[in-house]
Design an enzyme around this catalytic site. Sequence first.
Site, PDB file in Angstrom:
ATOM      1  CG  ASN A  10     -10.987  -6.115  -1.949  1.00 20.66           C
ATOM      2  OD1 ASN A  10     -11.713  -6.134  -1.010  1.00 20.66           O
ATOM      3  ND2 ASN A  10     -10.419  -5.191  -2.749  1.00 20.66           N
ATOM      4  CG  ASP A  70     -11.969  -6.569 -15.820  1.00 19.16           C
ATOM      5  OD1 ASP A  70     -11.173  -6.350 -14.797  1.00 19.16           O
ATOM      6  OD2 ASP A  70     -11.697  -6.228 -16.793  1.00 19.16           O
ATOM      7  CG  PHE A 154     -13.041   1.247  -3.543  1.00 23.27           C
ATOM      8  CD1 PHE A 154     -12.721   0.663  -4.788  1.00 23.27           C
ATOM      9  CD2 PHE A 154     -14.156   0.747  -2.937  1.00 23.27           C
ATOM     10  CE1 PHE A 154     -13.616  -0.103  -5.371  1.00 23.27           C
ATOM     11  CE2 PHE A 154     -14.721  -0.282  -3.362  1.00 23.27           C
ATOM     12  CZ  PHE A 154     -14.681  -0.698  -4.810  1.00 23.27           C
TER      13      PHE A 154
END
Length: 201
Positions: A10, A70, A154
């Site tokens: 990403n 994470d 986002f």
Amino acid sequence: MTTLLVATNNRGKLAELQELLSDLPLTLVTLQDVGIDFIVDETGHTFVENAILKAEAYAKASGLWTLADDSGLEVDALGGSPGVYTARYGAPEAKTDQDRYSLLLWNMAGVPWDRRTARFHASVAIAHTGQPTQTFDGILEGFIAFVPRGSGGFGYDPVFYVPEHGCHLAELPPDVKNAISHRGRAVAAARPALARIADGG
């Protein structure tokens, strides 16, 4: 310059990390940059377990210092859900960010403001073969709003209200969001370790 593998493809996440670590002599590269094309199964029950799984697997495959993270959203009224399933919340029906936060709002219908407490939680793991894996955490506390607002960010940013700024996360400028975000705070906690790595320690 020390090369640090960031366990992602990403480019947005890479750019965020480059901004946060711009003053350290580190060259950040992605999995694609070093020819890694496998995905580590995130079988952990916590954010830190998944971060460790990814960091150690990609460090072994690349031979490089590797940073993996994470993260997700924990909503108190939903018993901590969606948690490690944040990115897959409502799957397979929920396919977009809007699908997922709309489902969240639907599941929160009727929950009063004082019980809509939530947090974004990020765990960062830094690994290298033959070295002990180090982990760091960052948390951003807030509330699940009643309606989405803002066009930035986002994921669940449009429905996450940040009390310290009096607005939704998606309404904040990118530099402010990056500085206060759960990932930004986890990376800030990891900076001393990353500085030692950059210095060859």
